[in-house]
Design a protein around this motif. Structure first.
Motif, PDB file in Angstrom:
ATOM      1  N   GLY A  60      53.378 -55.381  60.240  1.00  0.00           N
ATOM      2  CA  GLY A  60      52.630 -54.566  61.189  1.00  0.00           C
ATOM      3  C   GLY A  60      52.215 -53.233  60.586  1.00  0.00           C
ATOM      4  N   GLY A  61      53.112 -52.624  59.813  1.00  0.00           N
ATOM      5  CA  GLY A  61      52.795 -51.350  59.181  1.00  0.00           C
ATOM      6  C   GLY A  61      51.696 -51.482  58.138  1.00  0.00           C
ATOM      7  N   LEU A  62      51.735 -52.551  57.356  1.00  0.00           N
ATOM      8  CA  LEU A  62      50.712 -52.746  56.330  1.00  0.00           C
ATOM      9  C   LEU A  62      49.347 -53.023  56.945  1.00  0.00           C
ATOM     10  CD1 LEU A  62      52.634 -54.861  53.675  1.00  0.00           C
ATOM     11  CD2 LEU A  62      52.173 -52.412  53.675  1.00  0.00           C
ATOM     12  N   LEU A  63      49.345 -53.711  58.076  1.00  0.00           N
ATOM     13  CA  LEU A  63      48.084 -53.951  58.774  1.00  0.00           C
ATOM     14  C   LEU A  63      47.502 -52.628  59.274  1.00  0.00           C
ATOM     15  CD1 LEU A  63      46.019 -55.962  59.929  1.00  0.00           C
ATOM     16  CD2 LEU A  63      47.458 -56.098  61.989  1.00  0.00           C
ATOM     17  N   SER A  68      45.025 -46.881  54.083  1.00  0.00           N
ATOM     18  CA  SER A  68      45.490 -45.486  54.054  1.00  0.00           C
ATOM     19  C   SER A  68      46.736 -45.368  53.185  1.00  0.00           C
ATOM     20  CB  SER A  68      45.784 -44.992  55.481  1.00  0.00           C
ATOM     21  OG  SER A  68      44.640 -45.077  56.290  1.00  0.00           O
ATOM     22  N   PHE A  69      46.542 -45.238  51.870  1.00  0.00           N
ATOM     23  CA  PHE A  69      47.669 -45.049  50.959  1.00  0.00           C
ATOM     24  C   PHE A  69      47.135 -44.453  49.666  1.00  0.00           C
ATOM     25  CE2 PHE A  69      46.088 -49.322  50.219  1.00  0.00           C
ATOM     26  CZ  PHE A  69      46.015 -49.408  48.845  1.00  0.00           C
ATOM     27  N   GLY A 170      50.984 -44.026  55.303  1.00  0.00           N
ATOM     28  CA  GLY A 170      50.626 -45.311  54.732  1.00  0.00           C
ATOM     29  C   GLY A 170      51.272 -45.568  53.386  1.00  0.00           C
ATOM     30  N   THR A 171      51.321 -44.548  52.532  1.00  0.00           N
ATOM     31  CA  THR A 171      51.950 -44.694  51.220  1.00  0.00           C
ATOM     32  C   THR A 171      53.438 -44.999  51.367  1.00  0.00           C
ATOM     33  OG1 THR A 171      50.367 -43.116  50.290  1.00  0.00           O
ATOM     34  CG2 THR A 171      52.329 -43.570  48.992  1.00  0.00           C
ATOM     35  N   THR A 172      54.080 -44.317  52.304  1.00  0.00           N
ATOM     36  CA  THR A 172      55.494 -44.567  52.573  1.00  0.00           C
ATOM     37  C   THR A 172      55.710 -45.995  53.055  1.00  0.00           C
ATOM     38  OG1 THR A 172      55.826 -42.241  53.151  1.00  0.00           O
ATOM     39  CG2 THR A 172      57.493 -43.802  53.917  1.00  0.00           C
TER      40      THR A 172
END
Length: 249
Positions: A60-63, A68-69, A170-172
């Motif tokens: 879900g986070g990657l979607l 944004s990273f 996003g990077t995190t």
């Protein structure tokens, strides 16, 4: 099925919500998951229970942060994280969990206090560095392997880069998604992905996935200065809790 009391299930739901909100951008919230569950089970069992929830929530986070990273930050920190995970696997039966908890707490505490006492704001942003990223990435990978508490070392490297809020979040998310996927093999080899843990994790995963949306909404509306302030204060509070947990254990 994992046998938990009503209190245990409440804590497990709260821990899953923390994981999901972290994948939605509120990175520091996830570090509370294992300490919460450690109130009703061993830290090792808690880590094994939460890893599948982390992995599912990563999707879900990657979607949400698919564009944004910062690739430079990932390129300078993930190789070290792989080394840290390997070290954690190799020393899993040697280093006591309490010692690692204390190290993580002290690092996070020192960093948060330094950030709060610094005069004149946050200062100029640092550029990504392979040396710093490799060192702090390795420490983040190691502590993430032991107790899913890699956020303080990771923040020591990333927060001074002063990334925009969404890029930071996003990077995190990408960094810990990769580390969590890599951790699946050694966790399985060490017997921490038991059938009971996997069944309980399957029940908790929908809670975590729903909480991704909550974290995503909050990170989009919180001003950037407040965002970094909340991260710093959150890191301070969690680090104090980890130090207390290690010394009192």
């Amino acid at each position: 099925m994992l046998h938990l009391t009503t209190e245990g299930w409440v804590l497990a739901v709260l821990a899953s919500m923390a994981v999901g909100m972290a994948k939605g951008g509120l990175a520091m919230v996830a570090i509370l998951a294992v300490p919460l569950l450690s109130l009703v089970m061993s830290p090792v069992q808690a880590a094994g229970l939460m890893l599948p929830v982390y992995v599912a929530s990563d999707l879900g986070g990657l979607l949400a942060f698919r564009r944004s990273f910062d690739a430079r930050v990932l390129a300078t920190s993930l190789p070290g994280a792989m080394v840290g995970i390997g070290l954690g696997w190799a020393t899993a039966h040697v280093v006591p969990d309490r010692g690692v908890t204390l190290i993580v707490g002290v690092i996070g505490l020192a960093f948060a206090l330094n950030a709060l006492m610094r005069r004149g704001g946050a200062g100029a942003p640092r550029p990504p560095s392979l040396l710093r990223g490799g060192f702090w990435g390795a420490l983040a990978g190691y502590t993430s392997f032991v107790s899913h508490s890699g956020a303080p070392p990771y923040q020591v490297y990333v927060q001074p880069l002063r990334l925009p809020s969404l890029i930071y979040a996003g990077t995190t998310t990408w960094f810990f998604a990769v580390t969590n996927w890599v951790k699946l093999l050694p966790y399985w080899a060490l017997g921490q992905l038991s059938p009971a843990n996997l069944k309980a994790a399957a029940l908790l995963t929908p809670v975590a996935l729903a909480s991704v949306w909550i974290g995503l909404r909050l990170v989009r509306i919180i001003p950037q200065a407040l965002f970094y302030s909340l991260i710093t204060w959150g890191l301070l509070a969690v680090s104090l809790r980890l130090v207390w947990q290690a010394l009192a254990g």
